[in-house]
Design a protein around this motif. Structure first.
Motif, PDB file in Angstrom:
ATOM      1  N   UNK B  81      43.064  41.666 -33.576  1.00  0.00           N
ATOM      2  CA  UNK B  81      42.607  42.831 -32.831  1.00  0.00           C
ATOM      3  C   UNK B  81      41.357  42.505 -32.015  1.00  0.00           C
ATOM      4  N   UNK B  82      41.144  43.340 -31.010  1.00  0.00           N
ATOM      5  CA  UNK B  82      39.971  43.171 -30.150  1.00  0.00           C
ATOM      6  C   UNK B  82      38.676  43.240 -30.963  1.00  0.00           C
ATOM      7  N   UNK B  83      38.643  44.174 -31.927  1.00  0.00           N
ATOM      8  CA  UNK B  83      37.428  44.329 -32.735  1.00  0.00           C
ATOM      9  C   UNK B  83      37.480  43.446 -33.970  1.00  0.00           C
ATOM     10  N   UNK B  84      38.459  42.546 -34.044  1.00  0.00           N
ATOM     11  CA  UNK B  84      38.696  41.630 -35.165  1.00  0.00           C
ATOM     12  C   UNK B  84      39.196  42.364 -36.396  1.00  0.00           C
ATOM     13  N   UNK B 154      30.180  36.689 -33.357  1.00  0.00           N
ATOM     14  CA  UNK B 154      31.443  37.157 -32.776  1.00  0.00           C
ATOM     15  C   UNK B 154      32.512  36.077 -32.786  1.00  0.00           C
ATOM     16  N   UNK B 155      32.131  34.879 -32.380  1.00  0.00           N
ATOM     17  CA  UNK B 155      33.099  33.788 -32.316  1.00  0.00           C
ATOM     18  C   UNK B 155      33.616  33.420 -33.698  1.00  0.00           C
ATOM     19  N   UNK B 156      32.709  33.463 -34.682  1.00  0.00           N
ATOM     20  CA  UNK B 156      33.123  33.120 -36.047  1.00  0.00           C
ATOM     21  C   UNK B 156      34.060  34.177 -36.613  1.00  0.00           C
ATOM     22  N   UNK B 157      33.737  35.453 -36.335  1.00  0.00           N
ATOM     23  CA  UNK B 157      34.617  36.530 -36.796  1.00  0.00           C
ATOM     24  C   UNK B 157      36.003  36.367 -36.203  1.00  0.00           C
ATOM     25  N   UNK B 161      39.488  36.064 -38.071  1.00  0.00           N
ATOM     26  CA  UNK B 161      40.621  36.953 -37.783  1.00  0.00           C
ATOM     27  C   UNK B 161      41.870  36.139 -37.459  1.00  0.00           C
ATOM     28  N   UNK B 162      41.685  35.053 -36.713  1.00  0.00           N
ATOM     29  CA  UNK B 162      42.834  34.188 -36.404  1.00  0.00           C
ATOM     30  C   UNK B 162      43.344  33.547 -37.692  1.00  0.00           C
ATOM     31  N   UNK B 163      42.401  33.169 -38.567  1.00  0.00           N
ATOM     32  CA  UNK B 163      42.794  32.583 -39.850  1.00  0.00           C
ATOM     33  C   UNK B 163      43.629  33.548 -40.667  1.00  0.00           C
TER      34      UNK B 163
END
Ligand SMILES: Nc1ncnc2c1ncn2[C@@H]1O[C@H](COP(=O)(O)OP(=O)(O)OP(=O)(O)O)[C@@H](O)[C@H]1O
Ligand SMILES: [Mg+2]
Lengths: 278, 383
Positions: B81-84, B154-157, B161-163
């Motif tokens: 999602x956009x907001x992770x 943000x990048x880590x979140x 989320x991808x994980x």
């Protein structure tokens, strides 16, 4: 060193007013502690003094515990308030989730009814509820103390407002992950809503711990009495009211609330600000 | 890995049609970008594929199997999602573990205290841990696994989320503007990482974005949506060079494609800004619009002239805004060589090659053009 910022008059006025307000609020408590610390003779003396000449708190406490089964009453208070709170949460959370996050016909109407429910004072429904409990034979039991309060419209409203602020994406992510709708309530919404639940918990526990009206009308048996009835017990018992032990008992039953509030204070304030009810 | 087929998907909210009959086929292993302006229904379409939103009519097939009425989790798709949408109270590790625990543990095993006592639980948890560590390694988030989402950038979140999406080995990944909350630099970096991830996993990716740079750089195909309709799908080069609709031409490409009013003559010739182009078409006579990409405008020579009204020098390239003399038209030319910029308010001649022209009818549909082959031969005859 010169004072660069002279204290402005308005600030002084503000503080004087606040202190006066605080003193007014605290006065009964201080009086309670003062009376609880005085021996019988000093309580009835005509001169007014806060600090007792002869310190009798221990005697009064001992007498309070001896005259009434205070521990039992405290335990009753805990059983009743905790059961009420747990059941209220079990009802309010799923209801609030449905009102905040699910789309179904009549949702707005239901929510309007919830708001309407907040306006109804509990005394207005007391007699029908009393009759109902009488019909099903539950009067004079823990159930009579707990059941009428399990559905808290205020709780539903408060949690619904909080759940509105939880992003929809989070709910959708949980659905993608395979969590059921009830699972979402307990595993996703509840952890996110802990501050709001705490705030609601304090409202609920304080209200029902201190409730005098409802236990008074549904209870007969002494062993079921809740703390406020315990204090009343000192008034009616034997000849005359023994104010010292009464005030000592009042202190004892207030103590758990004060201690609980001190522990949860930060969460409580967080919860209040988070839900936007200031 | 899966192919996804959408047929005649319609959706309306409170009486307004948001999707007006979408037919689309996504091949196995494709990286499809859904692009379009805000509010055109991209997210809605993605949520219909995911099963989060029921369509009013039409069907979704995944691997040939109709999935309508099947719960989102049972469709075995993963969504970012956009907001992770990470669970704020769980650590990164537990966030990634949620889909696995939901699938591999029984309801009793998931119980907080009792579950841990059951015999099977330990072995399953070990498996889950191994899977998550493998994913974390691939995404380079191993040191972050114990942190809560609030303690991540943000990048880590985004990676967590991808994980969480990867760990369940879904048939397809659905992304809803996953990079739009990142700063520009990180966005470019994550773009490369996602493209790399797609190459490695060879899974089907459906990627919603309104950032055309993302769509152009990552996708194998782009589907352009406008106002609830899917108006063109094709490779990035096709979409850029051969737009089938003026809205596609205008949406893709930055700065925007130049559009000039033109006229088709009875003999099929085309007049623009008082000049006849060396082109013909078979369309009926009447108004038309011609479009030319900024990089195809040649400054210095040509039949047109315009006044420089604005200059944008980006260092590696420059954009020259021209007001065409004698008309209200404005256009933008891209200059690759920033050392020879025209002066502000000066008048410059410009032109464009015939094959740079794309022509559209008043309704916005593409009109095929023929570049006149006899150009060279006929020219002397005019003199
Ligand atoms: N739950 C809803 N209720 C009512 N209308 C909705 C709902 N969800 C979306 N819409 C409407 O549907 C239209 C399409 O929304 P959608 O979210 O699919 O757009 P989008 O293409 O994803 O836009 P963006 O790029 O801004 O995310 C919008 O006009 C929106 O207002
Ligand atoms: Mg969207």
């Amino acid at each position: 060193m010169s004072n660069a910022h002279p204290i402005p008059f308005r600030a002084i006025l503000r503080h004087v007013l606040l202190i006066a307000g605080a003193a007014l609020m605290l006065a009964p408590f201080i009086w309670m502690i003062s009376t609880a610390s005085k021996p019988q003779t000093e309580i009835f003396s005509s001169e007014l003094h806060l600090i007792p000449h002869q310190f009798a708190l221990m005697e009064n406490l001992r007498e309070a515990f001896a005259k009434a089964n205070l521990l039992r009453f405290l335990l009753n208070g805990i059983i009743v308030t905790v059961s009420i709170f747990v059941l209220q949460v079990m009802v309010a959370l799923p209801a609030a989730y449905a009102l905040a996050k699910l789309r179904f016909l009549g949702r707005e109407t239901l929510f309007a009814l919830v708001l309407f429910g907040i306006l109804i004072p509990p005394q207005a429904t007391a007699i029908p509820v009393f009759l109902l409990l009488h019909k099903i034979g539950l009067l004079d039991s823990y159930a009579a103390l707990v059941l009428p309060f399990t559905i808290s419209v205020f709780g539903i409203f408060l949690m619904r407002q909080f759940f509105k602020t939880v992003p929809d994406d989070l709910v959708d992510a949980a659905r993608m992950d395979g969590i059921s709708e009830f699972g979402i309530v307990w595993r996703v919404m509840l952890p996110a809503a802990i501050p709001a639940v705490t705030a609601f918990g304090i409202f609920s526990v304080v209200a029902h711990w201190n409730d005098y009206f409802w236990p008074l009308i549904v209870l007969n048996s002494e062993h079921l009495r809740t703390p406020p009835l315990a204090v009343a017990h000192f008034r009616n018992s034997e000849a005359g009211t023994s104010y010292g032990p009464l005030m000592a008992a009042a202190m004892v039953i207030i103590a758990p609330l004060v201690i609980a509030f001190l522990f949860a204070q930060r969460r409580f304030i967080e919860g209040i600000t988070l839900t936007g009810i200031k | 890995m899966a192919q996804i087929e959408l047929s005649a998907i319609r959706k309306s909210f409170d009486g307004t049609d948001v999707l007006k009959g979408i037919d689309f086929r996504i091949a196995d292993g494709e990286f499809i970008s859904l692009v379009g302006p805000s509010g055109c229904g991209k997210s809605t379409l993605l949520r219909i594929i995911a099963g989060l939103e029921p369509q009013n009519s039409g069907e979704v097939h995944i691997d040939g199997r109709p999935v309508d009425g099947i719960r989102p989790s049972a469709r075995n798709l993963a969504m970012v999602f956009q907001s992770y949408a990470l669970y704020p109270h769980l650590s990164a590790f537990d966030n990634i573990a949620v889909p696995l625990r939901m699938r591999r543990l029984s309801a009793i095993e998931r119980l907080p205290l009792l579950g841990a006592l059951l015999p099977g639980r330990r072995a399953k948890e070990r498996h889950i841990r191994a899977d998550i560590e493998g994913i974390a390694e691939q995404l380079d988030i191993t040191p972050l696994l114990r942190r809560k989402p609030g303690q991540l950038s943000g990048g880590q979140r985004q990676r967590v989320a991808v994980g969480r999406a990867m760990v369940r080995e879904p048939l397809a990944f659905l992304f809803d503007e996953p990079l739009s909350n990142l700063d520009a630099k990180l966005r470019v970096h994550m773009r490369a990482e996602l493209a790399e991830l797609h190459r490695r996993l060879k899974a089907t990716f459906v990627y919603v974005t309104h950032d055309q740079a993302e769509a152009m750089t990552m996708s194998s195909r782009i589907a352009v949506m406008m106002g609830g309709e899917l108006i063109q799908a094709g490779t990035p080069a096709e979409i850029y060079n051969e737009p089938g609709d003026i809205r596609v031409a205008e949406f893709i490409g930055s700065p925007k494609i130049n559009v000039l009013p033109g006229r088709i003559r009875k003999d099929g010739g085309v007049d623009v800004l008082g000049t006849t182009l060396k082109l013909t078409c078979n369309a009926a006579a009447g108004d038309c619009r011609i479009a030319v990409r900024p990089e195809r405008i040649e400054l210095g020579t040509g039949p047109f002239s315009g006044t420089v009204v604005h200059l944008e020098n980006l260092g590696a390239e420059a954009f020259v805004h021209l007001a065409v003399e004698g008309t209200g038209s404005r256009l933008i030319a891209r200059l690759a060589d920033v050392r020879h910029l025209p002066a502000m308010a000066s008048s410059v001649a410009f032109g464009f090659a015939s094959d740079a022209v794309r022509m559209f009818d008043p309704a916005g549909k593409r009109i095929e053009l023929r570049v006149e082959q006899a150009e060279r031969v006929r020219e002397p005859a005019h003199v």
